[in-house]
Design a protein around this motif. Structure first.
Motif, PDB file in Angstrom:
ATOM      1  N   THR A 147       0.511  -0.726   0.042  1.00 32.50           N
ATOM      2  CA  THR A 147       0.011   0.037  -0.581  1.00 32.50           C
ATOM      3  C   THR A 147       0.970   0.871  -0.323  1.00 32.50           C
ATOM      4  O   THR A 147       0.769   2.055  -0.663  1.00 32.50           O
ATOM      5  N   TRP A 148       2.024   1.637   1.105  1.00 31.73           N
ATOM      6  CA  TRP A 148       2.704   2.515   1.215  1.00 31.73           C
ATOM      7  C   TRP A 148       4.020   2.580  -0.106  1.00 31.73           C
ATOM      8  O   TRP A 148       4.108   3.650  -0.278  1.00 31.73           O
ATOM      9  N   LEU A 149       4.253   1.367  -0.559  1.00 31.54           N
ATOM     10  CA  LEU A 149       5.573   1.553  -1.412  1.00 31.54           C
ATOM     11  C   LEU A 149       5.228   1.323  -3.064  1.00 31.54           C
ATOM     12  O   LEU A 149       6.357   1.780  -3.728  1.00 31.54           O
ATOM     13  N   PRO A 150       4.597   1.184  -3.665  1.00 35.51           N
ATOM     14  CA  PRO A 150       4.177   0.741  -4.916  1.00 35.51           C
ATOM     15  C   PRO A 150       4.660   1.766  -5.800  1.00 35.51           C
ATOM     16  O   PRO A 150       5.820   1.724  -6.816  1.00 35.51           O
ATOM     17  N   ALA A 151       4.047   3.141  -6.399  1.00 33.22           N
ATOM     18  CA  ALA A 151       4.083   4.406  -6.272  1.00 33.22           C
ATOM     19  C   ALA A 151       6.261   4.441  -6.218  1.00 33.22           C
ATOM     20  O   ALA A 151       6.842   5.260  -7.113  1.00 33.22           O
ATOM     21  N   GLY A 152       6.917   4.544  -4.882  1.00 29.08           N
ATOM     22  CA  GLY A 152       8.056   4.731  -5.021  1.00 29.08           C
ATOM     23  C   GLY A 152       8.670   3.626  -5.779  1.00 29.08           C
ATOM     24  O   GLY A 152       9.846   3.818  -6.022  1.00 29.08           O
TER      25      GLY A 152
END
Length: 87
Positions: free
Chosen positions: A53-58
């Motif tokens: 949830t927190w890291l995919p875009a990064g």
């Protein structure tokens, strides 16, 4: 001419003197509600799901930057990256 007034009082005293409401009880209730909501949300999610949830875009952004970097480096040597793969 200058006039300087130095008032020594606590924030609570200043608030009551100026007629401002005391928001500390409301703030405490809201913070407890936010903490409860966050805690229940965290317990409901598994660590693996949190990272997804927190890291995919990064991570996708990092991969794109790495690909662009290596593509530029291959182009800087004077040999296109596609021709290197053929050899």
């Amino acid at each position: 001419m200058q006039i300087k007034i130095d008032i020594d009082c606590t924030p609570e005293e200043a608030r009551s003197f100026l007629g401002l409401p005391d928001v500390a009880p409301m703030q405490a209730v809201l913070m407890k509600e936010i903490e409860r909501s966050m805690t229940s949300s965290l317990h409901a999610m598994e660590p693996e799901q949190l990272f997804k949830t927190w890291l995919p875009a990064g991570l996708q952004g990092l991969e794109s930057i790495q690909q662009a970097f290596w593509k530029q480096m291959a182009g800087a040597t004077g040999t296109p990256a596609d021709k290197k793969k053929d050899k």
